[in-house]
Design an enzyme around this catalytic site. Structure first.
Site, PDB file in Angstrom:
ATOM      1  N   SER A  46       0.815  -1.214   0.000  1.00  0.00           N
ATOM      2  CA  SER A  46       0.000   0.000   0.000  1.00  0.00           C
ATOM      3  C   SER A  46       0.856   1.274   0.000  1.00  0.00           C
ATOM      4  O   SER A  46       1.834   1.377   0.727  1.00  0.00           O
ATOM      5  CB  SER A  46      -0.912   0.021   1.218  1.00  0.00           C
ATOM      6  OG  SER A  46      -1.599   1.258   1.273  1.00  0.00           O
ATOM      7  N   SER A  93      -0.602   4.031   0.903  1.00  0.00           N
ATOM      8  CA  SER A  93      -1.336   4.920   1.812  1.00  0.00           C
ATOM      9  C   SER A  93      -0.493   5.486   2.950  1.00  0.00           C
ATOM     10  O   SER A  93      -0.592   6.680   3.253  1.00  0.00           O
ATOM     11  CB  SER A  93      -2.570   4.208   2.376  1.00  0.00           C
ATOM     12  OG  SER A  93      -3.516   3.996   1.345  1.00  0.00           O
ATOM     13  N   LYS A 128     -14.399  -3.975   2.483  1.00  0.00           N
ATOM     14  CA  LYS A 128     -15.151  -2.730   2.253  1.00  0.00           C
ATOM     15  C   LYS A 128     -16.646  -2.892   2.508  1.00  0.00           C
ATOM     16  O   LYS A 128     -17.330  -1.926   2.843  1.00  0.00           O
ATOM     17  CB  LYS A 128     -14.917  -2.217   0.828  1.00  0.00           C
ATOM     18  CG  LYS A 128     -13.515  -1.676   0.625  1.00  0.00           C
ATOM     19  CD  LYS A 128     -13.339  -1.092  -0.758  1.00  0.00           C
ATOM     20  CE  LYS A 128     -11.883  -0.668  -0.936  1.00  0.00           C
ATOM     21  NZ  LYS A 128     -11.664   0.087  -2.170  1.00  0.00           N
ATOM     22  N   ASP A 174     -13.622   6.408  -2.573  1.00  0.00           N
ATOM     23  CA  ASP A 174     -13.368   5.847  -3.909  1.00  0.00           C
ATOM     24  C   ASP A 174     -14.288   6.534  -4.912  1.00  0.00           C
ATOM     25  O   ASP A 174     -13.905   6.814  -6.041  1.00  0.00           O
ATOM     26  CB  ASP A 174     -13.650   4.338  -3.940  1.00  0.00           C
ATOM     27  CG  ASP A 174     -12.560   3.511  -3.267  1.00  0.00           C
ATOM     28  OD1 ASP A 174     -11.401   3.975  -3.226  1.00  0.00           O
ATOM     29  OD2 ASP A 174     -12.864   2.410  -2.783  1.00  0.00           O
ATOM     30  N   ALA A 232     -18.219  -5.699  -9.844  1.00  0.00           N
ATOM     31  CA  ALA A 232     -19.306  -5.110  -9.064  1.00  0.00           C
ATOM     32  C   ALA A 232     -19.029  -5.250  -7.570  1.00  0.00           C
ATOM     33  O   ALA A 232     -19.930  -5.174  -6.752  1.00  0.00           O
ATOM     34  CB  ALA A 232     -20.640  -5.777  -9.424  1.00  0.00           C
ATOM     35  N   GLY A 249     -16.452  -3.979  -4.145  1.00  0.00           N
ATOM     36  CA  GLY A 249     -16.304  -2.686  -3.474  1.00  0.00           C
ATOM     37  C   GLY A 249     -15.895  -1.549  -4.391  1.00  0.00           C
ATOM     38  O   GLY A 249     -16.554  -0.513  -4.445  1.00  0.00           O
ATOM     39  N   THR A 254     -11.816  -4.619 -10.831  1.00  0.00           N
ATOM     40  CA  THR A 254     -11.505  -5.910 -10.194  1.00  0.00           C
ATOM     41  C   THR A 254     -10.025  -5.949  -9.828  1.00  0.00           C
ATOM     42  O   THR A 254      -9.236  -5.151 -10.339  1.00  0.00           O
ATOM     43  CB  THR A 254     -11.761  -7.090 -11.151  1.00  0.00           C
ATOM     44  OG1 THR A 254     -10.703  -7.126 -12.137  1.00  0.00           O
ATOM     45  CG2 THR A 254     -13.093  -6.957 -11.869  1.00  0.00           C
ATOM     46  N   GLY A 257      -5.057  -8.443 -12.610  1.00  0.00           N
ATOM     47  CA  GLY A 257      -3.935  -7.640 -13.098  1.00  0.00           C
ATOM     48  C   GLY A 257      -3.107  -7.085 -11.963  1.00  0.00           C
ATOM     49  O   GLY A 257      -2.047  -6.501 -12.172  1.00  0.00           O
ATOM     50  N   TYR A 260      -3.177  -0.411  -8.737  1.00  0.00           N
ATOM     51  CA  TYR A 260      -1.931   0.365  -8.921  1.00  0.00           C
ATOM     52  C   TYR A 260      -0.676  -0.422  -8.581  1.00  0.00           C
ATOM     53  O   TYR A 260       0.417   0.122  -8.533  1.00  0.00           O
ATOM     54  CB  TYR A 260      -1.964   1.707  -8.176  1.00  0.00           C
ATOM     55  CG  TYR A 260      -1.919   1.660  -6.672  1.00  0.00           C
ATOM     56  CD1 TYR A 260      -0.733   1.394  -5.999  1.00  0.00           C
ATOM     57  CD2 TYR A 260      -3.050   1.928  -5.912  1.00  0.00           C
ATOM     58  CE1 TYR A 260      -0.676   1.391  -4.612  1.00  0.00           C
ATOM     59  CE2 TYR A 260      -3.007   1.932  -4.533  1.00  0.00           C
ATOM     60  CZ  TYR A 260      -1.818   1.658  -3.883  1.00  0.00           C
ATOM     61  OH  TYR A 260      -1.767   1.667  -2.527  1.00  0.00           O
ATOM     62  N   GLN A 296      -8.609   9.403  -3.864  1.00  0.00           N
ATOM     63  CA  GLN A 296      -9.353   8.862  -2.709  1.00  0.00           C
ATOM     64  C   GLN A 296      -8.604   9.199  -1.411  1.00  0.00           C
ATOM     65  O   GLN A 296      -9.233   9.445  -0.387  1.00  0.00           O
ATOM     66  CB  GLN A 296      -9.648   7.364  -2.847  1.00  0.00           C
ATOM     67  CG  GLN A 296      -8.471   6.391  -2.872  1.00  0.00           C
ATOM     68  CD  GLN A 296      -7.830   6.112  -1.525  1.00  0.00           C
ATOM     69  OE1 GLN A 296      -8.453   6.298  -0.474  1.00  0.00           O
ATOM     70  NE2 GLN A 296      -6.582   5.685  -1.548  1.00  0.00           N
TER      71      GLN A 296
END
Length: 285
Positions: free
Chosen positions: A21, A23, A75, A111, A136, A138, A198, A201, A226, A254
């Site tokens: 992450s 973040s 989520k 998001d 479909a 989070g 999704t 990848g 990412y 976000q």
């Protein structure tokens, strides 16, 4: 570092796996840029059940957290464990940001706000449609709600679990022109935009949610993943000359919105962008 003045603002991320992450780097840099100190803790919880999640969330206020972000796969699981939801989080029925206020936990979804802003920055105030949206879960739901904010934009949603896609369509009924497609081919045919919502990848996965043969240069393609920044899908889209938006934009926007909720201060985008790029650069090769 000055001691004894301000206690660091305690933030964190709940999810699994989250070692990659960006973040912590983004939020700590943003805090520094506005003259605060933040400590952003990774709370890696593989396979947590509702009881474990409840225990972790229940500890946030006593320990002194100002808030936490929530990522895959929790989520949606955190929803019933919160004291209140923002209208945006309720619309998406997914939460990626929890603010701790007076011992109460309030769920938000940045998001949605982040993706809408990132999209406008990348592709202009009214992105071309129709848009094929893969996923479909989070992030997919947040993207669907974000796309619904653009008047008249047709969204074609496809998910490996058709029931999930149907639930998102039902939730957005009347707010968006959203059609559920059974197959990716159907969603992409005649589409001007594609969004991957999704984890396909995301390293170590090297798959693509959209067969390369369906891409063409007249499209725009956006990815929420990412890690890596250039997924196989985006690499191929760029190679054929389609316009692209990497997961960098969603990640930064976000986080900007979450930081404002956590601290009440607007974060300078430049500080978060630099922190994101430093965190992700070693993996970009």
């Amino acid at each position: 570092m000055a001691h004894g003045h301000a206690r660091p603002i305690l933030l964190g991320l709940i999810g699994a796996p989250i070692a990659h992450s960006a973040s912590p780097a983004m939020h700590e840099a943003a805090a520094e840029a506005v003259g605060l100190t933040a400590h952003y803790q990774l709370i890696d919880l593989p396979g947590a059940d509702a009881a474990q999640l409840r225990a972790v969330l229940g500890a946030l206020a006593p320990i002194g957290f100002a808030g936490v972000n929530v990522t895959f796969p929790y989520k949606e699981a955190v929803l019933p464990l919160l004291d209140a939801l923002s209208p945006g989080a309720r619309a998406v029925s997914a939460v990626n940001t929890i603010v701790v206020r007076d011992g109460r936990l309030i769920g938000h979804n940045t998001d949605t706000t982040g993706f809408a802003r990132a999209l406008v920055q990348a592709f202009g105030p009214q992105p071309d449609g129709p848009v094929a949206l893969v996923g479909a879960g989070g992030v997919g739901k947040a993207v669907a709600v974000a796309l619904a904010q653009f008047p008249g934009l047709e969204v074609r949603l496809v998910d490996a679990d058709p029931a999930k896609a149907a639930a998102v369509a039902a939730a957005l009924d009347g707010h968006a022109s959203l059609r559920v497609c059974r197959r990716i081919e159907e969603a992409v045919e005649g589409a001007r935009g594609i969004v991957n919502g999704t984890p396909v990848g995301m390293l170590p996965d090297r798959g693509t949610p959209v067969p390369f043969g369906l891409l063409h240069p007249g499209m725009w393609v956006a990815d929420a993943v990412y890690s890596p920044l250039w997924t196989p899908l985006l690499t191929e889209a760029a190679r054929i000359g389609a316009r692209t938006m990497t997961g960098r934009e969603l990640a930064i926007h976000q986080a900007l919105d979450a930081f404002a909720l956590f601290t009440g201060r607007a974060a300078p985008a430049s500080a978060m962008e630099r922190a994101f790029d430093r965190a992700v650069a070693p993996r970009a090769a």
